[in-house]
Design an enzyme around this catalytic site. Sequence first.
Site, PDB file in Angstrom:
ATOM      1  CE  LYS A  13      -2.250  -0.890   3.692  1.00  0.00           C
ATOM      2  NZ  LYS A  13      -1.974  -2.223   4.359  1.00  0.00           N
ATOM      3  NE  ARG A  88      -5.252  -0.510  10.534  1.00  0.00           N
ATOM      4  CZ  ARG A  88      -3.743  -0.154   9.879  1.00  0.00           C
ATOM      5  NH1 ARG A  88      -3.666   0.899   9.289  1.00  0.00           N
ATOM      6  NH2 ARG A  88      -3.060  -1.026  10.063  1.00  0.00           N
ATOM      7  NE  ARG A 127       6.485  -3.415   6.643  1.00  0.00           N
ATOM      8  CZ  ARG A 127       5.429  -3.166   6.564  1.00  0.00           C
ATOM      9  NH1 ARG A 127       4.916  -2.438   5.618  1.00  0.00           N
ATOM     10  NH2 ARG A 127       4.396  -3.417   7.541  1.00  0.00           N
ATOM     11  NE  ARG A 133       5.748  -0.909  11.264  1.00  0.00           N
ATOM     12  CZ  ARG A 133       4.820  -0.736  10.330  1.00  0.00           C
ATOM     13  NH1 ARG A 133       4.985  -0.419   9.128  1.00  0.00           N
ATOM     14  NH2 ARG A 133       3.687  -0.963  11.262  1.00  0.00           N
ATOM     15  NE  ARG A 144       1.482  -4.250  12.205  1.00  0.00           N
ATOM     16  CZ  ARG A 144       2.409  -4.614  11.610  1.00  0.00           C
ATOM     17  NH1 ARG A 144       3.418  -5.085  12.522  1.00  0.00           N
ATOM     18  NH2 ARG A 144       2.860  -3.896  10.315  1.00  0.00           N
TER      19      ARG A 144
HETATM   20  P1  ADP Z   1       0.339  -2.070   9.008  1.00  0.00           P
HETATM   21  O1  ADP Z   1      -0.749  -1.781   7.794  1.00  0.00           O
HETATM   22  O2  ADP Z   1       1.823  -2.699   8.424  1.00  0.00           O
HETATM   23  O3  ADP Z   1      -0.127  -2.514  10.176  1.00  0.00           O
HETATM   24  P2  ADP Z   1       0.516   1.054   9.621  1.00  0.00           P
HETATM   25  O4  ADP Z   1       1.762   1.669   9.409  1.00  0.00           O
HETATM   26  O5  ADP Z   1      -0.539   1.150   8.735  1.00  0.00           O
HETATM   27  O6  ADP Z   1       0.926  -0.665   9.523  1.00  0.00           O
HETATM   28  O7  ADP Z   1      -0.336   0.944  10.949  1.00  0.00           O
HETATM   29  C1  ADP Z   1       0.521   0.770  12.179  1.00  0.00           C
HETATM   30  C2  ADP Z   1      -0.159   0.841  13.508  1.00  0.00           C
HETATM   31  O8  ADP Z   1      -0.679   2.205  13.778  1.00  0.00           O
HETATM   32  C3  ADP Z   1      -1.575  -0.135  13.517  1.00  0.00           C
HETATM   33  O9  ADP Z   1      -1.200  -1.389  13.829  1.00  0.00           O
HETATM   34  C4  ADP Z   1      -2.256   0.668  14.590  1.00  0.00           C
HETATM   35  O10 ADP Z   1      -1.878   0.332  15.868  1.00  0.00           O
HETATM   36  C5  ADP Z   1      -2.110   2.159  14.214  1.00  0.00           C
HETATM   37  N1  ADP Z   1      -3.107   2.479  13.106  1.00  0.00           N
HETATM   38  C6  ADP Z   1      -2.523   3.057  11.911  1.00  0.00           C
HETATM   39  N2  ADP Z   1      -3.697   3.364  11.121  1.00  0.00           N
HETATM   40  C7  ADP Z   1      -4.849   3.194  12.022  1.00  0.00           C
HETATM   41  C8  ADP Z   1      -6.352   3.326  11.893  1.00  0.00           C
HETATM   42  N3  ADP Z   1      -6.869   3.763  10.742  1.00  0.00           N
HETATM   43  N4  ADP Z   1      -6.952   3.261  13.101  1.00  0.00           N
HETATM   44  C9  ADP Z   1      -6.403   2.629  14.318  1.00  0.00           C
HETATM   45  N5  ADP Z   1      -5.081   2.429  14.289  1.00  0.00           N
HETATM   46  C10 ADP Z   1      -4.310   2.597  13.289  1.00  0.00           C
END
Ligand code: ADP
Length: 187
Positions: A13, A88, A127, A133, A144
């Site tokens: 993404k 999400r 990654r 991370r 996740r």
């Molecule tokens: P990934 O998609 O690999 O899990 P992201 O960088 O999109 O990684 O998100 C990392 C973390 O940030 C998520 O596990 C969550 O805790 C938080 N997060 C990101 N976007 C959202 C969202 N829309 N709602 C709630 N938490 C979010």
Amino acid sequence: MRLLIMGPQGVGKGTQAARLAEYFHIPAISTGDIFRYNLKNQTELGKQAQAFIDKGELVPDELTNSIVKDRLAMDDAKGGWILDGYPRNASQVEALDKMLEELDTPLDAVVALDADHDVLMKRMMKRAEIEGRADDTPEVIAKRLDVYTKETAPLLDTYETRGVLVEINGVGDIDEIHKNIVAELEK
Ligand code: ADP
């Protein structure tokens, strides 16, 4: 152009969002990146989000919705944007609907990338090594992915029903995938 990019962890993404941002001259807005920036700088927002991110859980909707609302109100978002990692869950879809209604700016399309579980796991492991991370441990990755399957994947049906879903294969050459997305969007 106002777009969402959706799909499971590791599907690419962020990479495709950056390419689309460049192509359409719009900002790519990643809630994950915003949270990571705030974690790194230990802001109030970062402190509030930390425990959730560390566990691979969603940050509470109220917090997440408000950062998106603020971000969409910024000047550089006037001409369009691509949202990566938001919404999400169903309640975030509702919140986004409301924001867009207030701004009088409907969504143009939702790009859904997909790939097989094995491909996703391999990319995530790679990654994890490269980026280091804190939430890329096997347990947190599994959490996740689980949250994605339960809460986020069903949203694709919502957008399909609305007639805005564009489904793209996330396996293959990055340029090819980008071209496929653009071709579908320009139809
Ligand atoms: P990934 O998609 O690999 O899990 P992201 O960088 O999109 O990684 O998100 C990392 C973390 O940030 C998520 O596990 C969550 O805790 C938080 N997060 C990101 N976007 C959202 C969202 N829309 N709602 C709630 N938490 C979010």
